[in-house]
Enzyme design. Structure first.
Site, short mmCIF file in Angstrom:
data_model
loop_
_atom_site.label_atom_id
_atom_site.label_comp_id
_atom_site.label_asym_id
_atom_site.label_seq_id
_atom_site.Cartn_x
_atom_site.Cartn_y
_atom_site.Cartn_z
N HIS B 56 -7.96 -9.56 -0.65
CA HIS B 56 -8.35 -9.67 0.75
C HIS B 56 -9.36 -10.79 0.98
O HIS B 56 -10.01 -10.84 2.01
CB HIS B 56 -8.97 -8.36 1.24
CG HIS B 56 -8.15 -7.15 0.98
ND1 HIS B 56 -6.86 -7.05 1.43
CD2 HIS B 56 -8.41 -6.00 0.31
CE1 HIS B 56 -6.36 -5.88 1.06
NE2 HIS B 56 -7.28 -5.23 0.36
N HIS B 219 -2.28 -4.64 3.11
CA HIS B 219 -1.80 -4.47 1.74
C HIS B 219 -0.34 -4.85 1.58
O HIS B 219 0.35 -4.33 0.70
CB HIS B 219 -2.04 -3.03 1.27
CG HIS B 219 -3.49 -2.69 1.22
ND1 HIS B 219 -4.13 -2.10 2.28
CD2 HIS B 219 -4.43 -2.91 0.28
CE1 HIS B 219 -5.40 -1.95 1.99
NE2 HIS B 219 -5.61 -2.44 0.78
#
Lengths: 214, 332
Positions: B56, B219
């Site tokens: 991320h 995700h």
């Protein structure tokens, strides 16, 4: 009742077989997780169980509680994600409940695994039908107990648990997930096996293998 | 899979080596996979710790530094870190004033941070509070599910609450502020493509060229709905509408973030920001501050997310306070 006992060697064999199964099925578990999760269940379980076998492969556990506490802590500290705390808690509670025994009879093994399941529920707050590992584990333990109550030995009881875990796993396919990352998909999670229930079926396949007669 | 890596299983360790090489002002604990500020937490300052799966970036390691986090724990790609990592970070970063854990609402993150807080309090007596972000309007909120995901608001929260901690507010005040920031923000994301998790070796899902996913998290997972690809103006509308339907943003200024998922060029992100700004103006929402860029990503996923945060004078003042991190830097 001549149910027999599970020796420390057999319980260690359970873990070793579980490692072999998740390693064998790593790609499949990750594929299931790709459909409704984040594509890491296979690699996480393999990494965790390899760490476990490295830890206990060195030997040294003289009793059941020592063995499973070490297994639980290793999973909690090496896996991460949701499966680390959940499988870790399952084994930690087995260790805490089993005590310093060197073998478990059917009643003791059942009580220990029940405590493990309660730990999983306390940590993950899952209920029946949420499309989680609970849906394979709870029926497996029920079948294990029913088989023992009918006078079966450990080999038959663990085989019954495996059969029930597989049925529980398969029953997760049409469900809409209500817990875990799959729940974010809402109704799109239906039509896929739950990866956690699938690895839990492997856990009971490993148990049945380790406790099978000679 | 084509990636700039040596081996899938070495991605995280190798990336942390790169962070250490690029940022001598940070301290990297390679064993526990924790990124700290180079100098210990000032006596009396509440320490802010976050963490989560990797992939991320710049979240969270890129937000360690003056005005934001004191430490960030890195898990494997898309896998939350483990309790022992967070416990170690908690112990090291605490200056005696307590520690706030900033946790994105994902089952694994929440469970691991809970265990870490229990372990840290039991073993060392460090005071630990936590805030769980849950700003994603794509997920229906219900007590029967895992609840809304924590996404874009996490970035804005780490900035605003980080500034408050620098001011010397105590743990209770910092925690209260964090809770208020989370409650005032909403996000919605979309994806043009999935991403490839290095250990999986192929995209998490396949999607035809004429389709897109609306309501994705961070995700690489599919979203709530797969719909036909549309122009930027229509996509902006599909992101902004559910946010405005969920919370009233017309009563005061807002901070708006147009965030890239990692695989979308900046030219498209600015184009999208223009569309979002137009829609917000039409809806009577006044943008006081904005961020456009890749701040909370999903590896190489193409797509973007919109985050809006209701910002009063307190939030704006803290937003404008100096920050010096790899991912955000101003006022220095």
């Amino acid at each position: 009742m001549t149910a027999g006992t599970a020796s420390l060697d057999q319980l260690t064999d359970w873990l070793s077989r579980f490692r072999d199964l998740v390693t064998e099925q790593q790609s499949y578990l990750t594929e299931l997780d790709s459909a409704i999760g984040d594509a890491d269940h296979g690699s996480n379980m393999t990494r965790g169980m390899n760490a476990v076998m490295e830890k206990i492969g060195a030997g040294g556990a003289g009793a059941v509680d020592e063995l499973f506490k070490s297994v639980g802590m290793t999973l909690v500290t090496s896996v991460g994600g949701a499966s680390g705390p959940l499988y870790g808690t399952f084994f930690l509670r087995i260790g805490m409940t089993a005590g310093a025994a060197t073998a478990l009879d059917g009643t003791a093994l059942s009580a220990a695994m029940r405590a493990g399941l309660e730990g999983v529920v306390a940590r993950g707050k899952a209920e029946a039908g949420d499309k989680t590992m609970f849906d394979a584990m709870a029926p497996a333990l029920d079948a294990f107990d029913a088989s023992l109550a009918a006078g079966d030995d450990l080999a038959a009881a663990s085989s019954a648990a495996f059969t029930a875990a597989v049925a529980g796993r398969d029953a997760t396919e049409p469900l809409t997930a209500r817990k875990g990352r799959a729940s974010y998909l809402g109704e799109r999670s239906a039509g896929h096996l739950d990866p956690g229930a699938t690895s839990t079926a492997l856990l009971f396949e490993a148990l049945a293998g380790a406790l099978a007669k000679g | 899979m084509k990636k700039l890596i040596n081996a899938p299983e070495a991605v995280l360790a190798d990336a942390l080596n790169g962070v250490a090489a690029a940022h001598p002002e940070l301290k990297v604990d390679h064993v526990n996979r924790i990124i700290y500020r180079g100098t210990p937490t000032r006596k009396g300052k509440v320490a802010l710790i976050s963490g989560g799966g990797s992939g991320h970036e710049p979240l969270h390691g890129g937000f360690v530094g003056l005005g934001m986090l004191d430490a960030a724990c890195a898990g494997e790609v898309f896998t939350s870190p483990t309790p022992d990592q967070m416990q170690e970070a908690t112990k090291v970063a605490d200056s005696g004033a307590g520690v706030l854990h900033i946790v994105k609402n994902y089952t694994g993150d929440v469970m691991n941070f809970e265990m870490a807080a229990e372990m840290a309090e039991a073993e060392t007596g460090v005071k630990v509070a936590s805030v769980v972000t849950n700003d994603d309007v794509a997920v229906e909120d219900s007590t029967w599910t895992a609840g809304r995901r924590g996404v874009g608001v996490t970035v804005l929260l780490e900035k605003i609450v980080g500034a408050a901690a620098e001011e010397g507010r105590d743990l209770a005040a910092v925690t209260d502020l964090a809770t208020r920031v989370n409650a005032a923000g909403r996000s919605m994301g979309m994806a043009l493509t999935s991403c490839t998790v290095p250990s999986a070796g192929k995209p998490t899902f396949e999607i035809p060229d004429d389709m897109m996913e609306i309501g994705v998290g961070i995700h690489g997972e599919p979203g709530r709905h797969r719909v036909p690809l549309a122009g930027a103006a229509s996509i902006a509308q599909q992101l902004v509408e559910p946010i405005l339907a969920d919370l009233d943003f017309t009563k005061g200024p807002v901070i708006a973030m147009l965030n890239g998922m990692g695989g979308t060029p900046l030219i498209e992100l600015y184009l999208m920001y223009g569309e979002v700004a137009k829609l917000l103006e039409k809806a009577g929402v006044k943008i006081a501050r904005n961020l456009v860029g890749n701040y909370i990503t999903s590896l190489d996923m193409a797509g973007c997310s919109v985050t809006l945060l209701k910002a009063d004078d307190e939030f704006l003042k803290l937003w404008d306070a100096p920050v010096n991190t790899a991912g955000l830097r101003w006022g220095i």
